[in-house]
Design a protein around this motif. Structure first.
Motif, PDB file in Angstrom:
ATOM      1  N   UNK A   1     -33.842 -89.975  10.775  1.00 26.26           N
ATOM      2  CA  UNK A   1     -34.030 -89.806   9.290  1.00 26.26           C
ATOM      3  C   UNK A   1     -34.725 -88.537   8.755  1.00 26.26           C
ATOM      4  N   UNK A   2     -34.262 -87.566   8.184  1.00 31.82           N
ATOM      5  CA  UNK A   2     -35.146 -86.543   7.690  1.00 31.82           C
ATOM      6  C   UNK A   2     -36.194 -86.872   6.649  1.00 31.82           C
ATOM      7  N   UNK A   3     -37.262 -86.605   7.074  1.00 35.75           N
ATOM      8  CA  UNK A   3     -38.302 -86.973   6.241  1.00 35.75           C
ATOM      9  C   UNK A   3     -39.435 -86.091   6.423  1.00 35.75           C
ATOM     10  N   UNK A   4     -40.832 -86.173   6.143  1.00 37.54           N
ATOM     11  CA  UNK A   4     -41.876 -85.584   6.314  1.00 37.54           C
ATOM     12  C   UNK A   4     -42.658 -85.334   7.552  1.00 37.54           C
ATOM     13  N   UNK A   5     -43.646 -84.519   7.676  1.00 37.56           N
ATOM     14  CA  UNK A   5     -44.169 -84.198   9.123  1.00 37.56           C
ATOM     15  C   UNK A   5     -45.766 -85.146   9.364  1.00 37.56           C
ATOM     16  N   UNK A   6     -46.142 -85.634   8.190  1.00 38.79           N
ATOM     17  CA  UNK A   6     -47.642 -86.145   8.465  1.00 38.79           C
ATOM     18  C   UNK A   6     -47.203 -87.581   8.705  1.00 38.79           C
ATOM     19  N   UNK A   7     -47.730 -88.179  10.014  1.00 43.01           N
ATOM     20  CA  UNK A   7     -47.346 -89.311  10.669  1.00 43.01           C
ATOM     21  C   UNK A   7     -47.535 -90.656   9.707  1.00 43.01           C
ATOM     22  N   UNK A   8     -48.961 -90.717   8.952  1.00 45.21           N
ATOM     23  CA  UNK A   8     -49.347 -91.857   8.514  1.00 45.21           C
ATOM     24  C   UNK A   8     -48.903 -91.836   7.142  1.00 45.21           C
ATOM     25  N   UNK A   9     -47.964 -90.811   6.608  1.00 43.72           N
ATOM     26  CA  UNK A   9     -47.418 -91.025   5.416  1.00 43.72           C
ATOM     27  C   UNK A   9     -46.514 -92.348   5.186  1.00 43.72           C
TER      28      UNK A   9
ATOM     29  N   UNK B   1     -40.473 -90.264  -4.390  1.00 43.85           N
ATOM     30  CA  UNK B   1     -40.558 -88.822  -4.740  1.00 43.85           C
ATOM     31  C   UNK B   1     -39.625 -88.010  -4.441  1.00 43.85           C
ATOM     32  N   UNK B   2     -38.783 -88.100  -3.383  1.00 48.97           N
ATOM     33  CA  UNK B   2     -37.594 -87.414  -3.094  1.00 48.97           C
ATOM     34  C   UNK B   2     -37.633 -87.187  -1.463  1.00 48.97           C
ATOM     35  N   UNK B   3     -38.725 -86.745  -0.892  1.00 49.13           N
ATOM     36  CA  UNK B   3     -39.045 -86.762   0.534  1.00 49.13           C
ATOM     37  C   UNK B   3     -38.447 -85.333   1.050  1.00 49.13           C
ATOM     38  N   UNK B   4     -39.068 -84.225   0.716  1.00 41.67           N
ATOM     39  CA  UNK B   4     -39.059 -82.971   1.518  1.00 41.67           C
ATOM     40  C   UNK B   4     -39.625 -83.033   2.910  1.00 41.67           C
ATOM     41  N   UNK B   5     -38.607 -82.699   3.891  1.00 41.59           N
ATOM     42  CA  UNK B   5     -39.287 -82.703   5.197  1.00 41.59           C
ATOM     43  C   UNK B   5     -38.715 -81.543   5.913  1.00 41.59           C
ATOM     44  N   UNK B   6     -38.986 -81.608   7.383  1.00 36.32           N
ATOM     45  CA  UNK B   6     -38.830 -80.374   8.092  1.00 36.32           C
ATOM     46  C   UNK B   6     -37.587 -79.850   8.562  1.00 36.32           C
ATOM     47  N   UNK B   7     -36.503 -80.615   8.295  1.00 36.40           N
ATOM     48  CA  UNK B   7     -35.217 -80.520   8.605  1.00 36.40           C
ATOM     49  C   UNK B   7     -34.334 -80.754   7.333  1.00 36.40           C
ATOM     50  N   UNK B   8     -34.954 -80.568   5.907  1.00 35.56           N
ATOM     51  CA  UNK B   8     -34.357 -80.773   4.896  1.00 35.56           C
ATOM     52  C   UNK B   8     -32.925 -80.045   4.668  1.00 35.56           C
ATOM     53  N   UNK B   9     -33.038 -78.587   4.807  1.00 38.23           N
ATOM     54  CA  UNK B   9     -31.674 -77.959   4.617  1.00 38.23           C
ATOM     55  C   UNK B   9     -30.362 -78.428   5.599  1.00 38.23           C
ATOM     56  N   UNK B  10     -30.684 -79.170   6.779  1.00 38.24           N
ATOM     57  CA  UNK B  10     -29.772 -79.737   7.708  1.00 38.24           C
ATOM     58  C   UNK B  10     -29.311 -80.933   7.231  1.00 38.24           C
TER      59      UNK B  10
END
Length: 486
Positions: A161-169, A177-186
């Motif tokens: 699942x595309x999501x953020x990088x901070x593990x404890x979020x 809020x949307x969920x911008x992540x490290x593979x968002x463009x893909x």
């Protein structure tokens, strides 16, 4: 040790500058409710299956502590560590109408601490951490699940699942809020994969929300921000086959930072969806730079793209690292716990930081880059993080979800690891508006931001306000930057 081995936010904070000063709720602008109320806390405690913690109880001080230690000490009237949806309903029904703030808390990472209000009741969802992966790849996820645990569970089934990088979020706040992540463009935002949710609304009713039931509420859950309209207890996500991810970092001479920012922006304009990256501009008399990213194509193809960026910058990088991992390992890499177990990765901690944001609404020109660098020459202990968007994020219309920034080129986080740097962060956010654009990302809350409503929601604000008012007409879920205050 690479920069991500310390954790993305911790690294960014250390890069900017360390700080330890705490701020009071008054400085943050947080409304503090009256200490007296007619809530029957003894009755609430008896009615719950999970524990209710009050000031003086064992475990209260730890449970009341916000992730961002720059926010200082918080003293909610009670923290309900709910055992399930029935406990959530009980909290809503017994607390509403008494003039006491009522807030849901999942991961607890609210930048402004809105999930832990002073003199309020916190509905702590951390025990709701079940994860079920169905045969069709959909995942039913409890609202208390942390990102690293979700990544691990999905990896066992070859999914992601595309999501953020901070593990404890927490997956809840990030998704809402949307969920911008490290593979968002893909793969798009986290909220783009939300198929259904279970929500307890302000009247204490339980809604199973999907495209055919309360579809307006599902629309609002996709980027309308946490804390608005109800408390989500579980999410159903569509997932994708777990990709192989190549991660990279390039640093160029500081004298080239303006050129790097411009070249990076134009490079991302031409990049395929498999490439998502970040360009960091770190404050200094000669601001430093860093380009970090994730690539989901073949490693050999990435080499060509990196060569194109280096050519556009017109200087060789002073450092270059490239590693290829499976998806879970890549997420651990970005989380800063590459060599640790998942159990250690998701152990909550505390960090002191100040942050705000803008959305870059255009490709960076030489003039824009020069103005950004000039602004950062005047700062200390601060970094600007340009996270690339478009790609799959931009292929959904702005009106189709509450997340309005579909056409944005990038999000721009203004970040400082100095707890006393709040005024400077706010000033930089204000100064950036005429340079990059007036939008902001609702997951990077700043309590001092004056234009927050239009910045977070743009043209979607009237519809979002209407939907939230429908499900919460009495403003049961109210806080400083709630949609109903917009």
């Amino acid at each position: 040790m690479n920069e991500f081995s310390m954790g993305r936010r911790r690294f960014l904070g250390l890069t900017a500058a360390a700080g330890a000063a705490a701020a009071s709720a008054a400085l943050l602008g947080e409304p503090v409710a009256a200490a007296t109320s007619t809530v029957d806390y003894a009755g609430l405690k008896r009615a719950l299956k999970g524990p209710l913690l009050r000031p003086g109880d064992a475990g209260y001080a730890v449970a009341a502590r916000p992730y961002n230690s720059a926010l200082g000490v918080r003293r909610p009237a009670a923290i309900a560590k709910v055992a399930g949806v029935d406990d959530v309903r009980t909290c809503v029904r017994r607390v509403r109408g008494h003039g006491v703030p009522l807030a849901a808390r999942a991961g607890g990472h609210s930048y402004a601490g809105f999930s832990t209000p002073n003199n309020g009741v916190v509905v702590d969802l951390s025990a709701l951490k079940g994860i079920t992966i169905r045969g069709d790849g959909t995942a039913v996820v409890g609202a208390g699940v942390r990102l690293i645990d979700l990544y691990s569970a999905l990896a066992a089934h070859g999914r992601a699942l595309p999501a953020g990088s901070c593990p404890t979020v927490g997956v809840a706040g990030s998704t809402l809020g949307g969920g911008i992540g490290v593979v968002a463009r893909t793969y798009g935002l986290t909220c783009d994969h939300l198929r259904a949710a279970t929500v307890v609304t302000a009247d204490g009713a339980v809604h199973t929300v999907d495209g055919n039931h309360d579809a307006d509420l599902l629309w609002a859950l996709r980027g309308g921000g946490g804390g608005n309209g109800g408390i989500v207890t579980s999410f159903t996500f569509g997932t994708v086959p777990a990709p192989t991810v190549t991660v990279f970092t390039l640093r160029f001479p500081a004298a080239r930072t303006s050129r790097v920012l411009r070249a990076w922006s134009q490079w991302m304009d031409a990049a395929p969806d498999q490439l998502t990256s970040l360009c960091a501009v770190t404050a200094a008399s000669t601001p430093a730079n860093r380009v970090t990213g994730a690539w989901t194509g073949s490693a050999s193809a990435l080499t060509r793209h990196l060569t194109a960026l280096i050519s556009a910058v017109g200087a060789s990088p002073t450092s270059r690292t490239v590693h290829t991992y499976n998806y879970l390992t890549a997420m651990k890499y970005f989380a800063g716990c590459l060599s640790k177990t998942v159990a250690v990765c998701h152990t909550p901690g505390q960090e002191a930081f100040r942050a705000a944001s803008r959305m870059l609404d255009r490709t960076v020109t030489a003039s824009i880059a020069d103005r950004v660098v000039a602004l950062m020459r005047k700062q200390k202990g601060m970094v600007l993080l340009f996270d690339s968007l478009r790609g799959q994020v931009g292929r959904i219309r702005a009106a189709d979800t509450a997340f309005v920034h579909r056409g944005a080129h990038a999000s721009v986080q203004v970040y400082s690891g100095n707890a006393a740097n709040g005024p400077a962060v706010l000033a930089v956010q204000q100064a950036l508006a005429p340079i990059v654009g007036h939008g902001s990302y609702v997951n990077y809350l700043n309590p001092g931001q004056k234009d927050w409503a239009s910045a977070y929601y743009g043209t979607n604000l009237p519809r979002l306000r209407q939907v939230i008012r429908k499900y919460d007409p009495a403003r049961v879920f109210d806080f400083q930057q709630s949609v109903l205050r917009a």
